[in-house]
Design an enzyme around this catalytic site. Structure first.
Site, PDB file in Angstrom:
ATOM      1  N   ASP A 197       0.868  -1.170   0.000  1.00 21.16           N
ATOM      2  CA  ASP A 197       0.000   0.000   0.000  1.00 21.16           C
ATOM      3  C   ASP A 197       0.907   1.222   0.000  1.00 21.16           C
ATOM      4  OD1 ASP A 197      -1.657   2.154   0.530  1.00 21.16           O
ATOM      5  OD2 ASP A 197      -2.863   1.098   2.025  1.00 21.16           O
ATOM      6  N   VAL A 198       0.978   1.930  -1.116  1.00 20.32           N
ATOM      7  CA  VAL A 198       1.954   3.020  -1.256  1.00 20.32           C
ATOM      8  C   VAL A 198       1.656   4.188  -0.327  1.00 20.32           C
ATOM      9  CG1 VAL A 198       2.442   2.390  -3.647  1.00 20.32           C
ATOM     10  CG2 VAL A 198       0.755   4.188  -3.161  1.00 20.32           C
ATOM     11  N   ASN A 245       3.489   3.353 -10.840  1.00 16.46           N
ATOM     12  CA  ASN A 245       2.236   3.535 -11.573  1.00 16.46           C
ATOM     13  C   ASN A 245       1.024   3.742 -10.667  1.00 16.46           C
ATOM     14  OD1 ASN A 245       0.265   3.021 -13.932  1.00 16.46           O
ATOM     15  ND2 ASN A 245      -0.226   1.366 -12.492  1.00 16.46           N
ATOM     16  N   TYR A 272      -6.173  16.040  -8.643  1.00 15.71           N
ATOM     17  CA  TYR A 272      -5.465  15.173  -9.581  1.00 15.71           C
ATOM     18  C   TYR A 272      -4.408  15.964 -10.338  1.00 15.71           C
ATOM     19  CZ  TYR A 272      -4.660  11.697 -13.219  1.00 15.71           C
ATOM     20  OH  TYR A 272      -4.072  10.789 -14.063  1.00 15.71           O
ATOM     21  N   LYS A 301      -0.315  15.203 -10.128  1.00 17.69           N
ATOM     22  CA  LYS A 301       0.479  14.793 -11.282  1.00 17.69           C
ATOM     23  C   LYS A 301       1.529  15.849 -11.653  1.00 17.69           C
ATOM     24  CE  LYS A 301      -1.194  10.704 -12.014  1.00 17.69           C
ATOM     25  NZ  LYS A 301      -0.336   9.497 -11.862  1.00 17.69           N
TER      26      LYS A 301
END
Length: 255
Positions: free
Chosen positions: A65-66, A92, A159, A163
Site C-alpha cells: 500500500d503506497v 504507476n 489530480y 500529477k
C-alpha cells in the site's frame, strides 16, 4: 533493437492489480523481465501473476500500500531478501475521484489523491533508490504521470496538482541521482480507453470529448508499449529528467 529487451532485469510495477499497471506488467514480462506486481488487492494480483506465468513469463505478487510507510518498508525488505533487489521501478499506482469543482473538493478527496499519486510515488522511489545506493547498484525509475501534470483541466484540481508534483519529483530526482547511475523519467499518458472510463466514453458527452482530441480518438493501451519500453530499458541510456508525452496531441491542443 536488443536495447529494448529486459532480460535478466527485475522490474517492480506498483498499482499492478488491474488497468494500466496490469498491462505494463505483461508488456515487461514479454520483453524478458522478471516482474514483481505490487498492489493492495491480493486476489486481483494473483490473477495477473497467473496470467503472466501461463504466457511463459516470470512474475510474482507483492503486497504493498503506497500510502502506508510501513507497508512500503516491508515490501522492499521482501524484495531484497526474496528477489535480490530490483533493477527498474515503474511507479504507476494512482487514483482519481469523480469530477468536482475546486470549492467542492474536500479534505478527503484532496488527501486521497495526493497521498497515493504524489506521496506514494515519492515513498516508493525513495525506498528503491536507498537500496540501489546502499549496494552501488544502477537503477531506472519510470514515474507514470499524466498530461494533466503538464497542462490543466477543469473539475480535477487535486489530480492535476498531484500529477504536476510527479513531474517535478521526476526532475528533482533525476538531477540528484544521476551521479549514482540512477536514471529517472516520466511517462505522461493522455486519454486511453480502460475499464474505469469505458462507461463515460460510451455516453454522448464522452463521444464529444473524444472527438476533441487532435487525433480524434482515444489511445489504445498497446500504443503505450513502445514509449514504456524506451524509458524502462537501456534504449534510453542517455535520458534522465524527461517527460515523454503519449496523448494524441492533447497537451498541445490550441484553446
Amino acid at each position: 533493437m536488443n536495447a529494448f529487451r529486459l532480460d535478466n532485469k527485475t522490474v517492480l510495477v506498483t498499482g499492478a492489480s488491474s488497468g494500466l499497471g496490469a498491462h505494463i506488467a505483461k508488456v515487461l514480462a514479454r520483453q524478458g523481465a522478471k516482474v514483481l506486481l505490487a498492489a493492495r488487492r491480493g486476489p486481483q494480483l494473483a490473477e495477473q501473476v497467473d496470467a503472466i506465468r501461463k504466457a511463459g513469463g516470470d512474475a510474482a505478487a507483492l503486497s504493498m500500500d503506497v500510502t502506508k510507510p510501513d507497508s512500503v518498508e516491508q515490501a522492499f525488505a521482501e524484495i531484497e531478501t526474496e528477489h535480490g533487489g530490483i533493477d527498474v521501478l515503474i511507479s504507476n499506482a494512482g487514483v482519481a475521484t469523480e469530477p468536482r469543482k475546486f470549492i467542492d473538493t474536500d479534505e478527503d478527496a484532496w488527501q486521497f489523491q495526493l497521498q497515493t499519486n504524489l506521496s506514494g510515488a515519492w515513498r516508493v522511489a525513495r525506498a528503491a533508490t536507498q537500496q540501489w545506493i546502499a549496494s552501488s547498484r544502477p537503477g531506472v525509475v519510470v514515474n507514470v504521470g499524466s498530461i494533466y501534470g503538464l497542462r490543466t483541466g477543469v473539475l480535477k484540481v487535486a489530480y492535476n496538482v498531484s500529477k504536476a508534483g510527479v513531474v517535478q519529483l521526476t526532475r528533482s530526482m533525476a538531477m540528484e541521482l544521476v551521479r549514482h547511475n540512477i536514471r529517472v523519467n516520466c511517462l505522461c499518458p493522455g486519454w486511453f480507453l480502460t475499464a474505469i472510463n469505458a462507461d463515460y466514453f460510451a455516453t454522448e458527452s464522452g463521444a464529444r470529448y473524444e472527438k476533441s482530441i487532435p487525433m480524434g480518438r482515444l489511445g489504445r493501451l498497446e500504443e503505450l508499449d513502445g514509449p514504456l519500453l524506451l524509458l524502462a530499458s537501456d534504449a534510453s541510456s542517455y535520458m534522465t529528467g524527461a517527460e515523454l508525452v503519449v496523448d494524441g496531441g492533447m497537451v498541445h491542443k490550441a484553446i
